[in-house]
Design a protein around this motif. Structure first.
Motif, PDB file in Angstrom:
ATOM      1  N   ARG A 265       0.750  -1.340  -0.025  1.00  0.00           N
ATOM      2  CA  ARG A 265      -0.139  -0.047  -0.096  1.00  0.00           C
ATOM      3  C   ARG A 265       0.934   1.259   0.036  1.00  0.00           C
ATOM      4  O   ARG A 265       0.380   2.303  -0.559  1.00  0.00           O
ATOM      5  CB  ARG A 265      -0.686  -0.151   1.111  1.00  0.00           C
ATOM      6  N   TYR A 266       1.952   1.231   0.840  1.00  0.00           N
ATOM      7  CA  TYR A 266       2.970   2.236   0.585  1.00  0.00           C
ATOM      8  C   TYR A 266       3.346   2.484  -0.744  1.00  0.00           C
ATOM      9  O   TYR A 266       3.622   3.807  -1.042  1.00  0.00           O
ATOM     10  CB  TYR A 266       3.979   2.208   1.639  1.00  0.00           C
ATOM     11  N   PHE A 267       3.719   1.386  -1.262  1.00  0.00           N
ATOM     12  CA  PHE A 267       4.443   1.415  -2.573  1.00  0.00           C
ATOM     13  C   PHE A 267       3.398   2.239  -3.644  1.00  0.00           C
ATOM     14  O   PHE A 267       3.680   3.008  -4.242  1.00  0.00           O
ATOM     15  CB  PHE A 267       4.757   0.046  -2.991  1.00  0.00           C
ATOM     16  N   ARG A 268       2.169   1.696  -3.605  1.00  0.00           N
ATOM     17  CA  ARG A 268       1.092   2.037  -4.437  1.00  0.00           C
ATOM     18  C   ARG A 268       0.884   3.681  -4.356  1.00  0.00           C
ATOM     19  O   ARG A 268       0.674   4.253  -5.269  1.00  0.00           O
ATOM     20  CB  ARG A 268      -0.078   1.249  -4.420  1.00  0.00           C
ATOM     21  N   SER A 269       1.180   4.150  -3.216  1.00  0.00           N
ATOM     22  CA  SER A 269       0.769   5.672  -2.613  1.00  0.00           C
ATOM     23  C   SER A 269       1.687   6.362  -3.408  1.00  0.00           C
ATOM     24  O   SER A 269       1.560   7.551  -3.559  1.00  0.00           O
ATOM     25  CB  SER A 269       0.601   5.627  -1.072  1.00  0.00           C
ATOM     26  N   ARG A 270       3.028   5.885  -3.242  1.00  0.00           N
ATOM     27  CA  ARG A 270       4.075   6.805  -3.746  1.00  0.00           C
ATOM     28  C   ARG A 270       4.310   6.609  -5.431  1.00  0.00           C
ATOM     29  O   ARG A 270       5.107   7.354  -6.032  1.00  0.00           O
ATOM     30  CB  ARG A 270       5.412   6.459  -2.918  1.00  0.00           C
ATOM     31  N   SER A 271       4.208   5.584  -5.904  1.00  0.00           N
ATOM     32  CA  SER A 271       4.535   5.045  -7.146  1.00  0.00           C
ATOM     33  C   SER A 271       3.502   4.436  -7.798  1.00  0.00           C
ATOM     34  O   SER A 271       3.392   3.435  -8.569  1.00  0.00           O
ATOM     35  CB  SER A 271       5.807   4.122  -7.295  1.00  0.00           C
ATOM     36  N   PRO A 272       2.399   4.903  -8.227  1.00  0.00           N
ATOM     37  CA  PRO A 272       1.223   4.576  -8.681  1.00  0.00           C
ATOM     38  C   PRO A 272       1.412   4.073 -10.184  1.00  0.00           C
ATOM     39  O   PRO A 272       0.658   2.997 -10.818  1.00  0.00           O
ATOM     40  CB  PRO A 272       0.128   5.462  -8.694  1.00  0.00           C
ATOM     41  N   GLU A 273       2.376   4.332 -10.847  1.00  0.00           N
ATOM     42  CA  GLU A 273       2.836   3.939 -12.421  1.00  0.00           C
ATOM     43  C   GLU A 273       3.478   2.889 -12.256  1.00  0.00           C
ATOM     44  O   GLU A 273       3.419   2.158 -13.390  1.00  0.00           O
ATOM     45  CB  GLU A 273       3.735   5.113 -13.013  1.00  0.00           C
ATOM     46  N   ILE A 274       4.157   2.223 -11.453  1.00  0.00           N
ATOM     47  CA  ILE A 274       4.667   1.056 -11.231  1.00  0.00           C
ATOM     48  C   ILE A 274       3.612  -0.143 -10.759  1.00  0.00           C
ATOM     49  O   ILE A 274       3.011  -0.053  -9.522  1.00  0.00           O
ATOM     50  CB  ILE A 274       5.754   1.142 -10.479  1.00  0.00           C
ATOM     51  N   ARG A 275       3.563  -1.276 -11.549  1.00  0.00           N
ATOM     52  CA  ARG A 275       2.750  -2.447 -11.021  1.00  0.00           C
ATOM     53  C   ARG A 275       3.517  -2.867  -9.933  1.00  0.00           C
ATOM     54  O   ARG A 275       4.692  -3.147  -9.859  1.00  0.00           O
ATOM     55  CB  ARG A 275       2.654  -3.253 -12.124  1.00  0.00           C
ATOM     56  N   VAL A 276       2.621  -3.052  -9.026  1.00  0.00           N
ATOM     57  CA  VAL A 276       3.127  -4.036  -7.790  1.00  0.00           C
ATOM     58  C   VAL A 276       2.024  -4.937  -7.210  1.00  0.00           C
ATOM     59  O   VAL A 276       0.768  -4.410  -7.094  1.00  0.00           O
ATOM     60  CB  VAL A 276       3.366  -2.930  -6.591  1.00  0.00           C
ATOM     61  N   HIS A 277       2.241  -6.332  -6.857  1.00  0.00           N
ATOM     62  CA  HIS A 277       1.298  -7.047  -6.668  1.00  0.00           C
ATOM     63  C   HIS A 277       1.752  -7.646  -5.119  1.00  0.00           C
ATOM     64  O   HIS A 277       2.740  -7.694  -4.635  1.00  0.00           O
ATOM     65  CB  HIS A 277       1.528  -8.480  -7.454  1.00  0.00           C
ATOM     66  N   GLU A 278       0.527  -7.856  -4.418  1.00  0.00           N
ATOM     67  CA  GLU A 278       0.513  -8.368  -3.022  1.00  0.00           C
ATOM     68  C   GLU A 278       0.391  -9.869  -3.077  1.00  0.00           C
ATOM     69  O   GLU A 278      -0.529 -10.530  -3.725  1.00  0.00           O
ATOM     70  CB  GLU A 278      -0.582  -7.729  -2.368  1.00  0.00           C
ATOM     71  N   GLY A 279       1.302 -10.635  -2.492  1.00  0.00           N
ATOM     72  CA  GLY A 279       1.372 -11.784  -2.249  1.00  0.00           C
ATOM     73  C   GLY A 279       2.570 -12.349  -2.258  1.00  0.00           C
ATOM     74  O   GLY A 279       3.822 -11.646  -2.603  1.00  0.00           O
ATOM     75  N   SER A 280       2.940 -13.809  -2.127  1.00  0.00           N
ATOM     76  CA  SER A 280       4.054 -14.490  -2.227  1.00  0.00           C
ATOM     77  C   SER A 280       4.656 -14.567  -3.488  1.00  0.00           C
ATOM     78  O   SER A 280       3.830 -14.801  -4.532  1.00  0.00           O
ATOM     79  CB  SER A 280       3.968 -15.838  -1.618  1.00  0.00           C
ATOM     80  N   ALA A 281       5.955 -14.245  -3.842  1.00  0.00           N
ATOM     81  CA  ALA A 281       6.568 -14.555  -5.187  1.00  0.00           C
ATOM     82  C   ALA A 281       6.732 -16.154  -5.349  1.00  0.00           C
ATOM     83  O   ALA A 281       7.348 -16.278  -6.330  1.00  0.00           O
ATOM     84  CB  ALA A 281       7.999 -14.107  -4.942  1.00  0.00           C
ATOM     85  N   GLU A 282       5.858 -16.644  -4.737  1.00  0.00           N
ATOM     86  CA  GLU A 282       5.890 -18.460  -5.250  1.00  0.00           C
ATOM     87  C   GLU A 282       4.994 -18.382  -6.217  1.00  0.00           C
ATOM     88  O   GLU A 282       5.039 -19.098  -7.361  1.00  0.00           O
ATOM     89  CB  GLU A 282       5.200 -19.031  -4.274  1.00  0.00           C
ATOM     90  N   ARG A 283       4.244 -17.223  -6.757  1.00  0.00           N
ATOM     91  CA  ARG A 283       3.286 -17.253  -7.837  1.00  0.00           C
ATOM     92  C   ARG A 283       3.230 -15.823  -8.376  1.00  0.00           C
ATOM     93  O   ARG A 283       2.753 -14.974  -7.732  1.00  0.00           O
ATOM     94  CB  ARG A 283       1.895 -17.655  -7.572  1.00  0.00           C
ATOM     95  N   VAL A 284       3.860 -15.177  -9.467  1.00  0.00           N
ATOM     96  CA  VAL A 284       4.205 -14.113  -9.837  1.00  0.00           C
ATOM     97  C   VAL A 284       3.027 -13.933 -11.086  1.00  0.00           C
ATOM     98  O   VAL A 284       3.278 -14.642 -12.010  1.00  0.00           O
ATOM     99  CB  VAL A 284       5.503 -13.910 -10.223  1.00  0.00           C
TER     100      VAL A 284
END
Length: 227
Positions: free
Chosen positions: A74-93
């Motif tokens: 949520r912090y990431f999205r609030s500062r960098s909305p142009e970059i895609r960011v997914h929530e969850g384990s990187a076992e499944r990208v």
């Protein structure tokens, strides 16, 4: 935490050392401009590294990250909305195969206690990296007595998780307690002390996904002599 802030002089010195090395590595692989670079970070936390790539010329829409910590996302999205960011384990990208030129995993595997999970994360990082692309794993190589929840990552671990990827290793980062102490009183000592191998607590593992004929980048000062 306050002692993790980049405004803390010792932390700034550690980050600057790592970024100088990354800039040199990018030049050695021929990335003199990052305008067309596609990059992914597993365990991206609040997005510092991906924002750094934007500062260096990468386009935000070419970047993506993933992190398990919902608050960090949520912090990431609030500062960098142009970059895609997914929530969850990187076992499944949720990104396509071979979508990125560069994949990062910085201080991620030291927080993964389960070997099977580490294997699955590594497999996903390889999957989303194009043939010939770079995979950079930066992590601690010494145990942290102040944090029993994390563990050292060795070259043998990285080779096991990325078995087909040629690898070079560069040790980095002056021991954080020393770096933070001298950062306040004698920042000019950081370089000389960081030049002592025994005082470096982290390593950057530079891997290349197989499948291209591009020569492997040279790594000056490496303690590891080959894949």
């Amino acid at each position: 935490m306050a002692d993790q802030s980049i405004l803390q002089p010792g932390n700034l010195l550690m980050v600057q050392e790592r970024e100088r090395y990354l800039a040199g590595l990018f030049r050695r692989v021929g990335w003199h401009s990052l305008a067309h670079l596609r990059a992914f970070e597993a365990g991206c936390s609040t997005g510092y590294n991906l924002r750094m790539l934007v500062q260096w010329g990468a386009r935000p829409e070419h970047l993506a990250g993933q992190d398990l910590d919902g608050e960090a996302v949520r912090y990431f999205r609030s500062r960098s909305p142009e970059i895609r960011v997914h929530e969850g384990s990187a076992e499944r990208v949720p990104e396509p195969d071979q979508a990125f030129d560069l994949s990062l995993a910085f201080t991620l595997f030291s927080s993964v206690p389960d070997e099977d999970v580490a294997q699955r994360i590594a497999a996903e990082v390889v999957r989303v990296t194009r043939p010939g692309g770079l995979i950079l794993v930066y992590d601690m190589r010494r145990r942290n007595p102040r944090n029993p929840k994390v563990h050292p990552v060795s070259a043998e671990d990285v080779r096991r998780w990325f078995p087909r990827c040629p690898m070079r290793v560069k040790t980095l980062t002056l021991a954080p307690p020393i770096a933070r102490a001298i950062g306040r009183f004698a920042p000019w000592l950081y370089g000389p002390l960081a030049a002592v191998p025994l005082l470096r607590t982290h390593a950057l593992y530079v891997l290349r996904r197989p499948g291209a004929l591009t020569p492997f980048p040279s790594i000056s000062g490496s303690e590891d002599q080959g894949p």
